[in-house]
Every structure is written in C-alpha cells, then in structure tokens.
Design an enzyme around this catalytic site. Structure first.
Site, PDB file in Angstrom:
ATOM      1  CG  HIS A 274      -1.318  -2.740  -2.756  1.00  0.00           C
ATOM      2  ND1 HIS A 274      -0.131  -2.966  -3.425  1.00  0.00           N
ATOM      3  CD2 HIS A 274      -0.967  -2.250  -1.533  1.00  0.00           C
ATOM      4  CE1 HIS A 274       0.879  -2.634  -2.625  1.00  0.00           C
ATOM      5  NE2 HIS A 274       0.397  -2.193  -1.475  1.00  0.00           N
ATOM      6  CD  GLU A 275      -3.257  -0.076   0.807  1.00  0.00           C
ATOM      7  OE1 GLU A 275      -2.811  -0.640   1.822  1.00  0.00           O
ATOM      8  OE2 GLU A 275      -2.562   0.688   0.110  1.00  0.00           O
TER       9      GLU A 275
ATOM     10  CG  HIS B 215      -0.543  -4.483   2.712  1.00  0.00           C
ATOM     11  ND1 HIS B 215       0.697  -5.072   2.610  1.00  0.00           N
ATOM     12  CD2 HIS B 215      -0.489  -3.373   1.929  1.00  0.00           C
ATOM     13  CE1 HIS B 215       1.468  -4.348   1.807  1.00  0.00           C
ATOM     14  NE2 HIS B 215       0.764  -3.305   1.372  1.00  0.00           N
TER      15      HIS B 215
HETATM   16 ZN   LIG Z   1       1.295  -1.606   0.325  1.00  0.00          ZN
END
Ligand SMILES: [Zn+2]
Length: 326
Positions: A242-243, A246
């Site tokens: 997830h990170e 980003h």
């Molecule tokens: Zn996030």
C-alpha cells in the site's frame, strides 16, 4: 469478491487460526476518522493508522491526529498539474526518440531502525524482509489476482541502525527528518524503506513522487506488519504494498469520496470512506460498482486486499516515467 485466491499458500505464516476467528467474529464496521483527523495533513504524505480494536485502525491508546491520508481537492488538482508539468519537462529534456520504460526493477534499501538488539526493540530477522520483497513482487505482478503492473523489486541492502532517539519512528517529527537525512540513499528510482515501531498506532506512511528529490522521499512501515510479523490482521505485508503504491503516485480508493475524479483512476469504483476489516458487498456511492474493498489502496485487512487495477498500474507507470525514471 472474497479473500485473495492464494491466501493460504502465500501467507500461512502470518495468519493464525485465532486471527481468522477474530476476523470472522467481528462485524463489518466502517469507521471514518473525525474530520479533524485530516486537518493536519501535510501535502504529499500518507499515513495509515493500525488497530488492535475491532472497529477502528487506531491502536488502543493511540489516536489518529496524525492521520494525513486524505488529500484535499486542491491538493489533488495541484498534484495533477505537477504531473503534467513533470511530463512536459521530460518531453523537452529528452528530445529525439524516447522510449518510456515499460518494465521497471526498483532497487530497495531497507533501513531497520532499532532501539536495541531485541525483537521488541526492532531487531526483526532478515527472513521477514525477504518475505516482504516476495510479497511485493507477487502483489505488483498481479499473481495475487489483480492487474499486472510494470514493477518488480530487488533488495539491494539491509541497513541496521541502532538509535533509540529514532525509535519509535514518529511521523512528522524532527527525529524522522534527522533519520532520513542521515540514511536516505540512491536516486529518485531507489526505494528507501524504513522499518520500526511507529508513533500513534500507525501502520505506515509514504511520500508521493516529486520533481525535485528530497531526503524525506521513501516509505515508513511498521516492522511487525511484515509477513509473519505480530501485527494481527496486518501482518501479511500489504502495508508495504500500500505505501509503495503511494510512493508510485496512487491515492486511496476513497480519495474524493463519491464525487469528482475520486482517486484519479477510472476503473476503481467510487467509495465514500475507508473500508475496514473486510465488508463484502459494501457499496457507499450511487455510481456503478461496489466499493473496491479488495484493492491494495483501501484500508481493509491484509487478508481482504489482493489487487491493483489496470488503471492504477497505468497511473503508476506514467508517474514513474515522469518522476522517477533515470
Ligand atoms: Zn495510504
């Protein structure tokens, strides 16, 4: 859609029977942090809260005041303009035949921040880090059930640092800045991942790509969220996935709620707010499509999320070629 198809083969180590029982016994409750939780959001940073509580992702005794996950509409517009500017810059700089990269191997430097030599003090084994890299390669290749992206990951270094003043890693602190200033290595294409205990019950946070590289660039991930770690419901490595999403310019699937351009990706159905746990069938916007609760960029349990979409894969590659390609 249900849990990712290869959950049991891929992630046996991280899912205890009791964890599954807890997951099944808790109701699907979506908790939206108070509006004030977003007010302190610094542009270009995302942070995820964790939970040890059934109905939130904030750890017991923790709080979400440092949860800057939600960009404002203005910040999204500014980032879209910046991406366009970065693309123009590249086009002007690279006159002649330029072939944008279609496949990318990202070098990964992992900084293990430790308070001392104990496991509780952050000394996680290399095996967890190697497992995390495997999970990233599975997630980004589409082998867990989503779209294939251009990206693969190659561990180039594990850098162990014992420094009690950096532990836990406190989001937005001068200690975080000091840590990254001291440790960040490589160019724009190098992923620096910082592992440690984190402040405020957070699972992780990341910086979005920028035209001018700075020392804050990278992802911070809760050490025990790595595959086989102790972070119940969040210990299959998807915080890392997830990170890094980003870091490659993806927003949350609930960015913008039900209106406007949402997460700036057309094939992720709109979603009014973060989904927690694994609320199958959740549908919070009148626009077509159920909430993308199985997407890596939502807030559901690791056992629930297993995919990026083709649109997200495209957005990441576009951003790579604009911002991070050498
Ligand atoms: Zn996030």
């Amino acid at each position: 859609m249900g849990p990712r198809p290869n959950l049991l083969t891929r992630r046996t180590a991280g899912v205890a029977t009791s964890t599954l029982a807890l997951l099944l016994s808790t109701a699907a409750v979506g908790v939206v942090p108070a509006a004030s939780a977003f007010s302190a959001a610094p542009a270009g940073v995302c942070a995820e809260p964790a939970d040890t509580h059934a109905d939130a992702r904030v750890a017991k005794g923790g709080h979400a005041k440092l949860d800057p996950n939600h960009l404002t509409a203005k910040q999204v517009r500014e980032r879209a303009a910046d991406l366009a500017a970065a693309q123009r810059e590249r086009a002007n700089f690279r006159t002649g035949a330029v072939t944008p990269l279609a496949t990318v191997t990202i070098p990964v430097v992992v900084h293990v921040i430790q308070e001392n030599s104990t496991r509780a003090g952050g000394n996680i084994p290399d095996s967890l880090i190697n497992q995390q890299i495997s999970v990233l390669n599975q997630s980004y290749s589409g082998s867990t059930g989503g779209a294939a992206t251009a990206f693969s990951f190659q561990l180039t270094k594990i850098n162990r640092v014992t420094n009690p003043s950096w532990y836990p890693i406190v989001q937005g602190s001068s200690a975080e800045r000091s840590m990254k200033t001291s440790l960040r290595t490589g160019g724009k294409n190098t992923l620096n991942m910082y592992l440690g205990e984190l402040s405020d019950g957070l699972l992780g946070w990341a910086t979005f790509p920028k035209r001018k590289l700075d020392k804050m660039d990278g992802v911070v991930v809760l050490n025990e969220s790595l595959p086989g770690g102790t972070a119940t419901n969040y210990n299959q490595g998807d915080t890392g996935t997830h990170e890094i999403g980003h870091w490659l310019n993806l927003y949350h699937t609930f960015q913008g709620g039900c209106s406007g351009s949402g997460d700036s990706v057309s094939d992720t159905p709109a979603e009014a707010s973060p989904a927690y746990q694994c609320p199958t069938g959740r549908d919070t916007c009148s626009a077509s499509g159920k909430d993308p609760i199985t997407n890596f960029m939502d807030y559901t349990y690791d056992s629930c999320m297993y995919q990026f979409t083709a649109g997200q894969a495209s957005r990441m590659l576009t951003a790579w070629n604009a911002y991070r390609a050498a």
